[in-house]
Write an enzyme that holds these catalytic residues in place. Structure first.
Site, mmCIF file in Angstrom:
data_model
loop_
_atom_site.group_PDB
_atom_site.id
_atom_site.type_symbol
_atom_site.label_atom_id
_atom_site.label_comp_id
_atom_site.label_asym_id
_atom_site.label_seq_id
_atom_site.Cartn_x
_atom_site.Cartn_y
_atom_site.Cartn_z
ATOM 1 N N LYS A 1 17.373 12.971 0.805
ATOM 2 C CA LYS A 1 16.555 12.187 1.751
ATOM 3 C C LYS A 1 17.041 10.741 1.833
ATOM 4 O O LYS A 1 17.238 10.199 2.922
ATOM 5 C CB LYS A 1 15.095 12.222 1.310
ATOM 6 C CG LYS A 1 14.226 11.145 1.914
ATOM 7 C CD LYS A 1 12.853 11.138 1.282
ATOM 8 C CE LYS A 1 12.049 9.892 1.545
ATOM 9 N NZ LYS A 1 12.532 8.680 0.899
ATOM 10 N N ASN A 2 17.218 10.111 0.681
ATOM 11 C CA ASN A 2 17.537 8.689 0.705
ATOM 12 C C ASN A 2 18.948 8.401 1.210
ATOM 13 O O ASN A 2 19.245 7.273 1.607
ATOM 14 C CB ASN A 2 17.312 8.051 -0.674
ATOM 15 C CG ASN A 2 15.831 7.880 -0.967
ATOM 16 O OD1 ASN A 2 14.990 8.083 -0.084
ATOM 17 N ND2 ASN A 2 15.498 7.533 -2.197
ATOM 18 N N CYS B 1 5.909 4.472 1.532
ATOM 19 C CA CYS B 1 4.887 4.686 0.506
ATOM 20 C C CYS B 1 4.329 3.358 0.018
ATOM 21 O O CYS B 1 5.071 2.378 -0.140
ATOM 22 C CB CYS B 1 5.492 5.427 -0.684
ATOM 23 S SG CYS B 1 5.896 7.128 -0.320
ATOM 24 N N ARG C 1 6.533 -4.615 -1.795
ATOM 25 C CA ARG C 1 7.928 -4.195 -1.570
ATOM 26 C C ARG C 1 8.596 -5.214 -0.645
ATOM 27 O O ARG C 1 8.785 -4.974 0.544
ATOM 28 C CB ARG C 1 7.979 -2.782 -0.976
ATOM 29 C CG ARG C 1 7.379 -1.742 -1.886
ATOM 30 C CD ARG C 1 7.426 -0.348 -1.292
ATOM 31 N NE ARG C 1 8.714 0.302 -1.464
ATOM 32 C CZ ARG C 1 8.980 1.547 -1.078
ATOM 33 N NH1 ARG C 1 8.057 2.271 -0.504
ATOM 34 N NH2 ARG C 1 10.175 2.083 -1.268
ATOM 35 N N PRO C 2 8.954 -6.379 -1.203
ATOM 36 C CA PRO C 2 9.517 -7.440 -0.362
ATOM 37 C C PRO C 2 10.913 -7.090 0.167
ATOM 38 O O PRO C 2 11.544 -6.149 -0.318
ATOM 39 C CB PRO C 2 9.591 -8.643 -1.304
ATOM 40 C CG PRO C 2 9.535 -8.095 -2.681
ATOM 41 C CD PRO C 2 8.863 -6.762 -2.613
ATOM 42 N N ASP D 1 13.186 -9.805 0.754
ATOM 43 C CA ASP D 1 13.877 -11.094 0.688
ATOM 44 C C ASP D 1 15.380 -10.945 0.426
ATOM 45 O O ASP D 1 16.181 -11.737 0.933
ATOM 46 C CB ASP D 1 13.231 -11.981 -0.391
ATOM 47 C CG ASP D 1 13.162 -11.283 -1.736
ATOM 48 O OD1 ASP D 1 12.664 -10.141 -1.788
ATOM 49 O OD2 ASP D 1 13.624 -11.860 -2.740
ATOM 50 N N ASP E 1 11.367 7.414 -8.807
ATOM 51 C CA ASP E 1 10.846 8.465 -7.923
ATOM 52 C C ASP E 1 10.451 9.732 -8.689
ATOM 53 O O ASP E 1 9.816 10.619 -8.116
ATOM 54 C CB ASP E 1 11.875 8.811 -6.843
ATOM 55 C CG ASP E 1 12.011 7.695 -5.819
ATOM 56 O OD1 ASP E 1 11.159 6.795 -5.803
ATOM 57 O OD2 ASP E 1 12.977 7.722 -5.032
ATOM 58 N N ILE F 1 10.329 -0.607 -11.932
ATOM 59 C CA ILE F 1 10.695 -0.895 -10.538
ATOM 60 C C ILE F 1 9.441 -1.237 -9.732
ATOM 61 O O ILE F 1 9.406 -2.233 -9.022
ATOM 62 C CB ILE F 1 11.401 0.320 -9.875
ATOM 63 C CG1 ILE F 1 12.499 0.878 -10.792
ATOM 64 C CG2 ILE F 1 11.938 -0.052 -8.496
ATOM 65 C CD1 ILE F 1 13.765 0.113 -10.880
ATOM 66 N N ARG G 1 7.277 14.121 4.138
ATOM 67 C CA ARG G 1 8.308 13.104 4.377
ATOM 68 C C ARG G 1 9.563 13.393 3.568
ATOM 69 O O ARG G 1 10.652 12.949 3.941
ATOM 70 C CB ARG G 1 7.777 11.704 4.002
ATOM 71 C CG ARG G 1 6.774 11.162 4.997
ATOM 72 C CD ARG G 1 6.484 9.698 4.723
ATOM 73 N NE ARG G 1 7.702 9.030 4.321
ATOM 74 C CZ ARG G 1 7.822 8.199 3.297
ATOM 75 N NH1 ARG G 1 6.763 7.881 2.592
ATOM 76 N NH2 ARG G 1 8.971 7.648 2.985
HETATM 77 C C1 UD1 Z 1 14.807 2.904 -2.592
HETATM 78 C C2 UD1 Z 1 14.381 4.321 -2.348
HETATM 79 C C3 UD1 Z 1 13.114 4.649 -3.096
HETATM 80 C C4 UD1 Z 1 13.236 4.280 -4.566
HETATM 81 C C5 UD1 Z 1 13.754 2.855 -4.735
HETATM 82 C C6 UD1 Z 1 14.065 2.512 -6.168
HETATM 83 C C7 UD1 Z 1 15.208 4.694 -0.112
HETATM 84 C C8 UD1 Z 1 14.902 4.899 1.320
HETATM 85 N N1 UD1 Z 1 14.179 4.496 -0.918
HETATM 86 O O1 UD1 Z 1 13.784 2.071 -2.040
HETATM 87 O O2 UD1 Z 1 12.878 6.041 -2.959
HETATM 88 O O3 UD1 Z 1 11.977 4.389 -5.168
HETATM 89 O O4 UD1 Z 1 14.965 2.674 -3.979
HETATM 90 O O5 UD1 Z 1 14.985 3.397 -6.690
HETATM 91 O O6 UD1 Z 1 16.353 4.757 -0.520
HETATM 92 N N2 UD1 Z 1 12.990 -5.806 -4.133
HETATM 93 C C9 UD1 Z 1 12.753 -7.147 -3.937
HETATM 94 N N3 UD1 Z 1 13.296 -7.720 -2.817
HETATM 95 C C10 UD1 Z 1 14.034 -7.030 -1.912
HETATM 96 C C11 UD1 Z 1 14.263 -5.657 -2.129
HETATM 97 C C12 UD1 Z 1 13.723 -5.074 -3.263
HETATM 98 O O7 UD1 Z 1 12.086 -7.808 -4.723
HETATM 99 O O8 UD1 Z 1 14.478 -7.605 -0.916
HETATM 100 C C13 UD1 Z 1 12.420 -5.157 -5.348
HETATM 101 C C14 UD1 Z 1 11.439 -4.042 -5.003
HETATM 102 O O9 UD1 Z 1 10.129 -4.526 -4.809
HETATM 103 C C15 UD1 Z 1 11.554 -3.152 -6.228
HETATM 104 C C16 UD1 Z 1 13.026 -3.302 -6.628
HETATM 105 O O10 UD1 Z 1 13.480 -4.507 -6.019
HETATM 106 O O11 UD1 Z 1 10.767 -3.643 -7.257
HETATM 107 C C17 UD1 Z 1 13.922 -2.155 -6.183
HETATM 108 O O12 UD1 Z 1 13.676 -1.880 -4.827
HETATM 109 P P1 UD1 Z 1 14.771 -1.210 -3.891
HETATM 110 O O13 UD1 Z 1 15.872 -0.629 -4.714
HETATM 111 O O14 UD1 Z 1 15.150 -2.175 -2.833
HETATM 112 O O15 UD1 Z 1 13.926 -0.043 -3.231
HETATM 113 P P2 UD1 Z 1 14.087 0.533 -1.791
HETATM 114 O O16 UD1 Z 1 15.495 0.399 -1.331
HETATM 115 O O17 UD1 Z 1 13.015 0.043 -0.892
#
Ligand code: UD1
Length: 422
Positions: free
Chosen positions: A22-23, A116, A121-122, A124, A304, A326, A396
């Site tokens: 999926k991802n 979800c 889930r920022p 930045d 996950d 995470i 999903r």
């Molecule tokens: C992806 C996966 C999700 C998985 C997650 C962590 C997809 C579509 N989804 O989500 O299934 O649970 O990786 O393995 O691939 N963060 C920030 N700022 C940012 C981006 C992230 O602070 O700009 C933080 C997030 O809040 C979180 C951590 O970094 O605590 C990791 O998030 P991230 O790896 O970015 O998750 P996703 O890519 O959204």
């Protein structure tokens, strides 16, 4: 509205084939926007997130053909880079449209993503990456307006390991002028999959799968054909379900290396795991011992699978501590598990699970995708009948869940709400 009816107590037996990841799928589909020719993606799972993405691309003008498990995307007719709301809110990964459209057209106006609810889930780091490449980023009432006259390669250090930011920066940087390096990049197999697709298109990306990714920008990307890697989270879900029910299951079409963090933890509990080339056999036991689980970016234990794992730990003798490094509040499934008889306390970002607590069937509501998986596994091991609602979350990310579980001997059916009471 539909729900799952599960009659617990049957050990899962047999073989289950794992679908495409999926991802990866939700990143590869937008990545196809960058190509100046048709891109064929094979081994695509039929899940809601993929259907939503197909509709998003069609709304933008792309021509998309989705047959069986393959899809052909021709993004050349895309004429729209503006999508403020609606479907983009239905999934998290719609944020990849920022990077892909920026890389291709120098502009994207796309609403902030949904997905979800796992706590904050920022985005930045995505913004930091685009700005470093020379883009301006403006949040206009929830719509991200990302623009650049010209993208230039840059050195970008990610303060946190982020899957989404790593992929998004790759998507924007493949056509930028010069070299981009992403330091402290995420190392997930899905990132390697996206880099492989982009390289098949003619991109020059090296280092994907390590924490430093180097991207030499190119002018033109062509169409290509690509097969998605197996879904390690779906595979892990069936591995945990097999262990929880005391079953004997061969999970097929997996990359055993991707499953190592999960296999290692299951072995620690006492599960027997036999690894083949592209299959893993899970032999469940009657007794397990408590273990601690700490989620972390790949190759750590995946967040996950934290929720499904928590269900399994209700069967383990002693105190298990599950810490999610995470997502601090990914524990909404624990209320439902408690109602089924589990002894789980939430302390900060940890769930403290006391076992063994036999579970009893109940009505349960899936609050998010993997909470849904955790509750389905709970239903499979509980005494009596369990009803799981909130299937829109499960749909999903799990292809043919009912069919796959039924083939393994589970007593599970999907019914329309109201039908069950008749
Ligand atoms: C992806 C996966 C999700 C998985 C997650 C962590 C997809 C579509 N989804 O989500 O299934 O649970 O990786 O393995 O691939 N963060 C920030 N700022 C940012 C981006 C992230 O602070 O700009 C933080 C997030 O809040 C979180 C951590 O970094 O605590 C990791 O998030 P991230 O790896 O970015 O998750 P996703 O890519 O959204």
């Amino acid at each position: 509205m539909e729900k799952l009816l599960i009659q617990g107590g049957t050990p899962l037996q047999g073989r289950v084939g794992i679908s495409g990841a999926k991802n990866s799928a939700v990143a590869l589909i937008p990545a196809a926007i960058l190509a100046d020719g048709p891109v064929v993606i094979e081994n695509l799972p039929h899940i809601q997130d993929v259907e939503i993405y197909v509709n998003l691309l069609k709304d933008m003008g792309a021509s998309v053909l989705f047959e069986d498990d393959w899809m052909e995307i021709d993004a050349r007719p895309i004429h729209k880079t503006f999508m403020p709301n609606g479907k983009v809110k239905k999934l998290r990964a719609s944020y990849y449209l920022w990077g892909a459209l920026l890389g291709k057209f120098g502009e994207a106006q796309i609403g902030l993503p949904g997905g979800c609810d796992l706590g904050p889930r920022p985005v930045d780091l995505h913004i930091k990456g685009f700005e470093a490449l020379g883009a301006t980023v403006e949040n206009c009432k929830g719509v991200m307006i990302v623009r650049a006259k010209k993208l230039r390669g840059a050195r970008i250090y990610l303060d946190l390991v982020s899957v989404g930011a790593t992929i998004n920066i790759m998507l924007a940087a493949v056509r930028a002028e010069g070299i981009t390096t992403i330091e402290n990049a995420a190392r997930e197999p899905e990132i390697v999959d996206v880099a492989t697709l982009l390289n098949n298109m003619g991109a020059r990306i090296s280092g994907a799968g390590t924490d430093v990714i180097r991207i030499q920008g190119v002018d033109i990307l062509r169409g290509c054909r690509h097969t998605i890697i197996p879904d390690r989270i779906e595979a892990g879900t069936y591995m945990i379900a097999a262990a929880a029910t005391g079953g004997d299951v061969v999970v097929e079409n997996v990359i055993a290396k991707h499953m190592e963090p999960v296999s290692a933890k299951l072995r620690e509990l006492g599960v027997e795991i036999i690894e083949g080339d592209d299959a893993i056999r899970i032999i469940g036991k009657k007794e397990y011992k408590a273990v601690d689980v700490k989620t972390s970016p790949y190759p750590g234990f995946p967040t996950d699978l934290q929720q499904p794992m928590t269900t399994l730990l209700t069967l383990a003798e002693g105190t298990s501590i599950v810490t999610d490094n995470i997502y601090s509040s990914r524990f909404r499934h624990s209320d439902e598990l408690r109602r089924m008889g589990a002894a789980i306390k939430i302390e900060g970002r940890s769930a403290v699970v006391e076992g063994v607590t036999p579970l009893t069937g109940a009505k349960a509501m899936a609050s998010d995708l993997r909470a849904g998986a955790a509750l389905v596994i709970a239903g499979l091991i509980a005494k009596g009948n369990t009803e799981v609602e909130g299937l829109e979350h499960i749909d999903r990310g799990y292809e043919n869940l009912v069919q796959k579980l039924s083939n393994l001997g589970a007593k599970v059916e999907r019914v329309t709400l109201g039908e069950a009471e008749q």
